[in-house]
Design a protein around this motif. Structure first.
Motif, short mmCIF file in Angstrom:
data_model
loop_
_atom_site.label_atom_id
_atom_site.label_comp_id
_atom_site.label_asym_id
_atom_site.label_seq_id
_atom_site.Cartn_x
_atom_site.Cartn_y
_atom_site.Cartn_z
N THR A 79 -12.54 97.80 -0.83
CA THR A 79 -12.81 98.87 0.13
C THR A 79 -11.56 99.19 0.94
OG1 THR A 79 -13.57 97.29 1.82
CG2 THR A 79 -15.24 98.22 0.35
N ALA A 80 -11.55 100.39 1.49
CA ALA A 80 -10.50 100.84 2.41
C ALA A 80 -11.18 101.65 3.50
CB ALA A 80 -9.46 101.67 1.69
N GLU B 36 -16.88 104.64 -5.93
CA GLU B 36 -17.35 105.72 -5.08
C GLU B 36 -16.16 106.64 -4.84
OE1 GLU B 36 -17.96 102.30 -3.78
OE2 GLU B 36 -19.63 102.44 -5.20
N GLY B 37 -16.23 107.86 -5.36
CA GLY B 37 -15.10 108.78 -5.27
C GLY B 37 -14.04 108.43 -6.29
N ALA C 279 -9.96 106.44 -5.21
CA ALA C 279 -11.34 106.03 -4.94
C ALA C 279 -11.52 105.66 -3.47
CB ALA C 279 -11.72 104.86 -5.82
N ASP C 280 -12.74 105.86 -2.98
CA ASP C 280 -13.06 105.41 -1.62
C ASP C 280 -13.33 103.91 -1.62
OD1 ASP C 280 -13.00 108.13 -0.99
OD2 ASP C 280 -15.16 108.35 -1.25
N SER C 281 -14.02 103.44 -2.65
CA SER C 281 -14.29 102.01 -2.82
C SER C 281 -14.58 101.78 -4.29
CB SER C 281 -15.47 101.56 -1.95
OG SER C 281 -16.66 102.24 -2.33
N ALA C 282 -14.56 100.51 -4.68
CA ALA C 282 -14.84 100.17 -6.07
C ALA C 282 -15.46 98.78 -6.13
CB ALA C 282 -13.57 100.22 -6.92
N GLN D 250 -10.18 104.34 4.84
CA GLN D 250 -9.92 105.77 4.72
C GLN D 250 -10.28 106.21 3.31
OE1 GLN D 250 -6.06 107.10 6.04
NE2 GLN D 250 -6.10 105.82 7.89
N PRO D 251 -10.85 107.40 3.16
CA PRO D 251 -11.29 107.85 1.83
C PRO D 251 -10.11 108.09 0.89
CG PRO D 251 -11.51 109.62 3.45
CD PRO D 251 -11.18 108.38 4.22
N GLY D 252 -10.36 107.84 -0.39
CA GLY D 252 -9.37 108.12 -1.42
C GLY D 252 -8.16 107.23 -1.42
N ALA D 253 -8.23 106.06 -0.74
CA ALA D 253 -7.04 105.22 -0.57
C ALA D 253 -6.86 104.17 -1.65
CB ALA D 253 -7.09 104.54 0.81
N LEU D 254 -7.82 104.05 -2.57
CA LEU D 254 -7.74 103.00 -3.59
C LEU D 254 -7.15 103.52 -4.89
CD1 LEU D 254 -11.10 101.01 -3.24
CD2 LEU D 254 -8.80 100.19 -2.75
#
Length: 1015
Positions: free
Chosen positions: A389-390, A449-450, A465-468, A392-396
């Motif tokens: 997880t991060a 997710e994303g 991705a937002d999370s994985a 902030q969105p789209g950070a992965l």
């Protein structure tokens, strides 16, 4: 003391150089873990580099500890066997051109003849000088290696002053002479200091991205820098935690659900999770018995009784060994390697293992984004889960793949574009060329997710991705202990075994099923189910040893280092170590899994030290010492499953090799039913089954489960006893125990003695350990027949043999317990095994009720000394607790923590063996509670604080188990008992002792009794 695959590639980054405990010096350290290092051989000063191709060596020879306690900075180099001269290594400095001013070696190997004696130091600025064939080196120094005064093992030599006048980017150090000959050169730690040409220039890191690496060993390099400081966690009492990623396997965090294990390195840019599956063993079932043994046995015995030990050993080695002479190894399942290309630095880094929840986390910040990775191996779901997880969105962004050293390939999963699968088969062919090795598979599925996921050539790529969530599964075609046992009962040859048969498990299908099922469960539910399941075992026991809060807030590796350097008291570290041992047992031994092996379930190699097999001359048994007393009785069950499976091959070997009934196991075994003598003549040790048979009896002592005693324990115990009854022979006239029953041949693991003519021997007859094990087994069999009211004729056989069994004797010269049939001189007075004190621990032949033996046991322990391997120290700690000497037990526990514990709390035999962890965990319990003494009425005496160290003046423990079916809580202050609460689980009579004070109670099942030790 080898880095096993160090020379597997011409350039490989190592975490190799020590950076602490240095004298004041104006220069700076020049060698760093990230520098480029390569091995060279057969070179003359000034000559061209040659690749070092010989002797990659054995991981079992690694240096156990760095001088500063930080193995991440240690060199594990070894030249080829032979003369060991004109071999060395080349370093390309990340510091850039630097002027070397001084250098020193530390010893680290096991033999001083391997130390460097004369060395050459050279420098070069030729860009190709670090390559094979590289030239252009200028001589800087030629002379002593600084070890001429032989500082001792694992100690620093003298600083060598270098007349460095030029700045070089590449240095070559070559050993031109060792202390001895034909032994190969080995180096311990190496340091070089000097002055950089451009002190402010950033250091270069010669590190490949994770997915471009090919070498699998215990090292790992992360390209990211950890910057700034990390605040200690708010609550760290049950945390194993670190402020940096692991750069060697022994710093990684272990995860396990009993079957599926992982070692988490916690890299920022380059992450590694090394994977294990408990049934992935080389080999296959076969008949290893040797019919020549029965023919040779009478002559071997005759030779032994005549005192011709060496002739007996020679005949036994030629005639009694198994066919084959050993087992095949447990193996790593593979590796999950990940790279996060945008994360090249991190602040606020922390890596943790929460023993309360069995959750591992890696957390840090980069460019204002906070990243968190949470990992666990779930027993309910039977998968490993990694949640990324991060904030902030789209950070992965990451890429990942699966790797294995051999016999496998990683491919895109045909059924899921978001999955990759590692598939393979162990390459183990029989005499007809048919591959009978296990099939295996590992699978990783990514759910994001994303962002987007792509899959090419066995590499999963996740972008924006937002999370994985990564779901990891592993499986083999091993059919289970019960199926192997059934197969061997029907076909002892094992020839009918076919790993590819339709009825065998399909590892690929199993992986798919496990992940498909887990993916249907919401992550929070999956996580909570894991925690609930784990805590149902772990939360049964708590231990608090009061100490300074400052120590608790230190990272685990720093606590160990602090203890090593200053010896400062840290009771909380002992409590953490205790709970870590319980965590390891829960994580490596669950109902339905294989038993914990020499490394639990964690091993990165294809051929781990000592095969990571089931060593049954102490190590397998020690793994289960904490099971009952530390309230993890269910974790004991896999051992009984193994014993059930061994009954058929053990019975076959007993008949073929000894003409005996019952069943036998020697000093090691495996999941394929190996029961014959193995390795060498020292493997002709026939009481492995007899020792193992104490474990189901002990399970009954704690549980009171009569059905278990009748249906599972008794067949195991009776079979082991039937063998020893047939194996015992009468000692002849003129022997020290004439007319008594003894074992012959016999052996005291793994020790040797000196005969009167000066020769050395392993074999004896009637070794004390044998007699103690047999005495205990026959006694327990007699008890069982009375409890169950069965087998009166067999009881009489046991009673008759027990009455004629040779006694345990004391040396009239030393006052110690004799180890062998004669009072021989030991080859190694401080030998790691203390086998002849088996009667003190784990057995109960030697107690305060046998004062002469009790005093002799103490003298024996004093004579053995306070050193030893990790597990050897653990055994001694348990023995000192039985002697009620808590301070001596504590002293050895401190030694184990300081000198025989890796940064991740794994036991350092060295190398890693998990039995030291389990043995010390059990010893900590027995400092606080013992229940091994059985009274005449059948009750067990519960001794409260029988070996409490003075270093633990205040504390409390809850949930310990005692024989007779009791659960015990104890609190103490100022080294005095304040409160003990005892809960009866079975309604048995209760007998309590605190010091000289005793009390007896009758408690109904479920009732409790509270006592302050006075009233």
């Amino acid at each position: 003391m080898i880095m096993k695959s160090f020379f597997a590639s011409p350039v490989f980054p190592l975490c190799v150089f020590c950076m602490t405990l240095l004298p004041a010096f104006a220069g700076e350290r020049l060698f760093y873990p990230e520098d480029q290092i390569s091995g060279v051989q057969n070179i003359a000063p000034g000559g061209a580099n040659q690749s070092l191709s010989a002797d990659a060596g054995s991981n079992a020879e690694r240096v156990p500890n760095a001088i500063d306690g930080d193995i991440a900075k240690k060199v594990f180099l070894k030249a080829d066997y032979g003369q060991g001269e004109n071999n060395g290594f080349v370093i390309k400095l990340g510091a850039g051109p630097s002027k070397a001013e001084r250098l020193r070696f530390a010893t680290g190997n096991d033999m001083s003849v391997r130390d460097p004696a004369q060395i050459v130091v050279e420098g070069s600025n030729d860009p190709k000088a670090s390559d094979v064939g590289g030239i252009g080196f200028q001589l800087i120094y030629q002379g002593s290696a600084g070890l001429a005064k032989d500082p001792g093992r694992r100690k620093w030599g003298e600083w060598i002053e270098l007349d460095g006048k030029e700045h070089y980017e590449i240095y070559r150090i070559v050993v031109i002479k060792t202390r001895g000959s034909a032994m190969g050169a080995q180096y311990g730690e190496v340091e070089m200091e000097g002055v950089r040409k451009t002190p402010t220039a950033p250091r270069k890191k010669f590190i490949s991205t994770a997915l471009k690496r090919s070498t699998i060993d215990q090292n790992w390099a992360d390209r990211a820098d950890v910057e700034g400081t990390t605040a200690s966690p708010s609550s760290a009492r049950q945390l194993v935690w670190f402020k940096r990623p692991a750069c060697v396997w022994e710093e990684a965090i272990p995860l396990g659900n009993g079957r599926l294990g992982g070692m988490v390195f916690g890299g920022i840019t380059d992450e590694r999770i090394q994977l294990n599956e408990d049934s992935l063993w080389d080999g296959y079932p076969l008949d290893a018995s040797n019919p020549d043994s029965l023919k040779a046995l009478p002559e071997v015995r005759k030779l032994m009784f005549e005192g011709r030990n060496q002739a007996a050993e020679k005949l036994a080695a030629a005639s009694m060994m198994g066919q084959p002479k050993g087992v095949k190894p447990y193996q790593s399942l593979g590796e999950l390697w990940m790279e996060f290309p945008k994360l090249l630095s991190a602040t606020d880094y922390i890596r943790t293992l929460d023993l309360d929840t069995a959750l591992a986390t890696v957390a840090f910040s980069h460019d204002g984004v906070h990243y968190r990775r949470e990992m666990f191996s779930s027993a309910p779901a039977d998968v490993m889960v990694v949640r990324l997880t991060a904030d902030q969105p789209g950070a992965l962004d990451l890429r990942l793949t699966l790797k294995r050293a051999k016999d496998a390939q990683c491919l895109p999963a045909a059924d899921d574009a978001h999955a990759i699968i590692l598939v393979g088969q162990v390459n183990r062919k029989n005499a007809q060329g048919v591959n009978k090795g296990l099939r295996f598979a590992a699978r990783v599925t990514a759910v994001c997710e994303g962002g987007t996921v792509s899959n090419k050539d066995g590499i999963l790529s996740i972008s924006n991705a937002d999370s994985a969530t990564l779901y990891i599964a592993g499986a083999t075609s091993y059919p289970g202990l019960q199926k192997i046992g059934e197969l061997l009962k029907a076909d002892i040859s094992g020839q009918s075994y076919d790993p590819n048969a339709p009825e065998m498990p399909d590892p690929e299908a199993l992986c798919l099923k496990q992940i498909s099922t887990a993916m249907k469960i919401p992550y929070d539910t999956l996580r909570n189910d894991h925690v609930k399941d784990y805590q149902s075992l772990f939360n049964r026991v708590s231990l608090k040893l009061d100490g300074g809060e400052a120590e608790v807030k230190l990272p685990t590796d720093e606590r160990l280092k602090r203890l090593k350097e200053s010896g400062a008291e840290d009771p909380g570290l002992a409590a953490l170590y205790f709970q870590f041992g319980r965590y390891l047992l829960i994580s490596s031994s669950r109902p339905g899994t294989l038993p914990a092996n020499l490394q639990g379930i964690w091993a990165w190699q294809m051929n781990p030290p000592w095969n990571a097999d089931f060593h049954s001359n102490i190590n397998l048994q020690m793994n289960y010492w904490p099971a009952e007393i530390a309230n993890l009785s269910e974790c004991h069950l896999p051992l009984f499953d193994l014993l059930d499976e061994l009954s058929a091959p053990g019975n076959h070997v007993a008949k073929v090799q000894y003409g005996a009934d019952g069943w036998v196991v020697h000093h090691l075994t495996d999941p394929w039913g190996f029961a014959a003598p193995a390795d060498g003549v020292w493997g002709v040790w026939q009481v492995g089954a007899a020792w193992l048979a104490r474990h189901p009896w002990e399970h009954y002592e704690f549980s009171g489960d009569r059905q278990f005693l009748k249906e599972r324990a008794w067949p195991i115990m009776k079979g082991a006893a039937e063998f020893v009854l047939d194996y015992l022979v009468e000692a002849p006239a003129g022997s020290p125990v004439a007319g008594k029953l003894v074992t012959n041949p016999s052996y005291s693991p793994e020790n040797r003695f000196i005969l009167p003519d000066g020769s050395r021997s392993m074999f004896t007859y009637g070794a004390t350990m044998d007699l103690m094990i047999i005495h205990e087994l026959l006694t327990n069999c007699i008890k069982t027949t009375r409890i169950l009211d069965i087998d009166p004729d067999f009881r009489k056989e046991c009673e008759s043999a027990l009455a004629r069994l040779a006694p345990v004797r004391i040396s009239p010269d030393s006052g110690r317990v004799l180890e062998w049939i004669e009072d021989y001189t030991e080859v190694e007075p401080h030998h790691r095994h203390t086998s002849h004190l088996y009667g003190l621990h784990p057995s109960t032949m030697i107690t305060q009720a046998t004062p002469e033996l009790f005093a002799a046991a103490r003298k024996t322990l004093e004579g053995r000394g306070d050193g030893g391997t990790g597990w050897g120290l653990a055994w001694k700690i348990n023995m000192w607790t039985r002697l009620a000497d808590g301070d001596h037990a504590y002293k050895l526990l401190q030694t184990l923590l300081k000198d025989k514990t890796y940064p991740n709390l794994f036991d350092a035999h060295a190398p890693f063996q998990i039995d030291g962890n389990f043995g010390a965990t059990a010893a900590i319990v027995e400092m606080l509670l013992q229940s091994q003494i059985q009274n005449a009425d059948g009750s067990y005496e519960l001794a409260l604080l029988p070996a409490l160290p003075s270093a633990w003046p205040e504390g409390e423990v809850r949930g310990l188990r005692a024989r007779g079916g009791f659960e015990v809580d104890i609190s103490w202050k100022k080294s005095k008992l304040t409160t003990a609460k005892i809960r009866s689980l079975n309604g048995n009579p209760l007998a309590l002792r605190y010091g000289a004070k005793t009390v007896e109670k009758t408690l109904a099942k479920g009732a409790s009794f509270t006592w302050n030790g006075m009233d």
